[in-house]
Scaffold this active site. Structure first.
Site, short mmCIF file in Angstrom:
data_model
loop_
_atom_site.label_atom_id
_atom_site.label_comp_id
_atom_site.label_asym_id
_atom_site.label_seq_id
_atom_site.Cartn_x
_atom_site.Cartn_y
_atom_site.Cartn_z
CD GLU A 199 -2.58 -6.19 -2.33
OE1 GLU A 199 -2.45 -6.85 -3.37
OE2 GLU A 199 -1.75 -5.34 -1.95
CG HIS A 242 -1.06 -10.61 -0.90
ND1 HIS A 242 -1.71 -9.41 -0.73
CD2 HIS A 242 0.25 -10.31 -1.11
CE1 HIS A 242 -0.81 -8.43 -0.85
NE2 HIS A 242 0.38 -8.95 -1.07
CD GLU A 256 3.50 -9.72 1.94
OE1 GLU A 256 4.40 -9.35 1.21
OE2 GLU A 256 2.31 -9.81 1.57
N GLY A 271 2.47 -1.54 0.60
CA GLY A 271 2.13 -0.48 -0.35
C GLY A 271 1.98 0.89 0.28
CE LYS A 316 1.19 -5.90 -4.19
NZ LYS A 316 0.79 -5.14 -3.03
CG ASN A 341 2.36 -9.99 -5.45
OD1 ASN A 341 1.80 -10.21 -6.53
ND2 ASN A 341 1.69 -9.71 -4.35
C1 PEP Z 1 3.06 -7.25 -1.25
O1 PEP Z 1 2.03 -6.91 -1.81
O2 PEP Z 1 3.28 -8.45 -1.03
C2 PEP Z 1 4.00 -6.21 -0.87
C3 PEP Z 1 4.91 -6.48 0.00
O3 PEP Z 1 3.81 -4.97 -1.46
P1 PEP Z 1 4.77 -3.68 -1.32
O4 PEP Z 1 6.19 -4.19 -1.45
O5 PEP Z 1 4.37 -2.79 -2.45
O6 PEP Z 1 4.52 -3.10 0.01
#
Ligand code: PEP
Length: 251
Positions: A97, A95, A167, A173, A11, A9
């Site tokens: 976010e 997600h 997640e 992040g 982003k 991803n």
């Molecule tokens: C994500 O945004 O789906 C994610 C897992 O980000 P990161 O790997 O940067 O933690």
């Protein structure tokens, strides 16, 4: 069928030129993955990156989002039909976010899941708890509510198309990864929830990805867990070498 998948991803990162360079690097470094590789670039790059990756049958294209309505006066938005028309086969839905910054609620997420499936694409449905929920040990119930509201309205044949990504928000992040045991425990709990709703055979066939600071160093341990079927990768998907190492960690 339960599949091993690593999905990147991106982003809101990379210009088209940078994205094509990154994709070139990934294609050079990845040979014969043990599962599917899914690339989710920004919407503007879908078509060009799709063209580049279609030379490899294990590579697939995902949109990071789509609107739930088929068309209309939604300035700045893009419908499921539109992302499908430029080659998206998967769409990331729910997600954290999108839930946090764009206030996407369960009813909208369920409608996006429906729109995505109706256009022949597969949802990568994200779920996961914030830190305060983990700290009071109510994370399984929290995720159960997200799954019930966003996915469990689906008929069996449609649910089979879904990929679930667990997640934990406190790991996204932040550099703070769930331990392999925490990931396994939650993935198993999700599989049990799916089994209660759709039966054991479908639960055993469901792909459940881990996401949250998964990187080239910890991917192998996470993916070695029996109920972890790969990962949804944010930051580490932006470097070809790291992403290729994560893909090589699939079991
Ligand atoms: C994500 O945004 O789906 C994610 C897992 O980000 P990161 O790997 O940067 O933690």
């Amino acid at each position: 069928m339960r599949q091993q998948i690593v999905a990147g991803n991106w982003k809101m990162n990379k210009t088209l030129e940078e994205g094509l360079e990154l994709t070139k690097g990934i294609l050079e470094k990845v040979e014969k993955p043990k599962g599917l590789v899914v690339i989710a670039p920004p919407l503007t790059h879908l078509k060009e990156i799709g063209k580049m990756i279609k030379v490899r049958k294990y590579f697939h294209l995902a949109a990071q989002n789509c609107h739930h309505e088929p068309k209309g006066a939604y300035t700045g938005e893009v419908a499921a039909d539109m992302v499908a028309s430029v080659g998206a086969e998967f769409v990331i839905i729910g997600h954290s976010e999108r839930r946090q910054y764009f206030k996407e609620k369960n009813d909208v997420l369920a409608a996006k899941v429906n729109a995505c499936i109706a256009r022949g694409m597969r949802p990568i449905f994200c779920c996961g708890e914030p830190l305060h929920i983990r700290e009071v040990d109510t994370h399984v119930g929290y995720v159960a509510k997200q799954l019930k509201a966003g996915l469990f309205h689906l008929k069996e044949e449609d649910f089979r198309k879904v990929v679930i990504a667990y997640e934990p928000i406190w790991a996204i992040g932040t550099g703070r990864t769930a331990s392999a045991q925490q990931a396994q425990d939650m993935h198993l709990a999700i599989r049990v929830l799916v089994a209660k709703k759709y039966g054991k055979a479908i639960a055993d066939d469901t792909t459940i990805l881990y996401g949250g600071s998964c990187n080239a160093q910890n991917a192998q341990e996470l993916f070695s867990q029996p109920d972890v079927d790969g990962g949804l990768i944010g930051g580490a998907s932006l470097k070809a070498e790291d992403f290729a190492t994560i893909i090589a960690a699939l079991k």
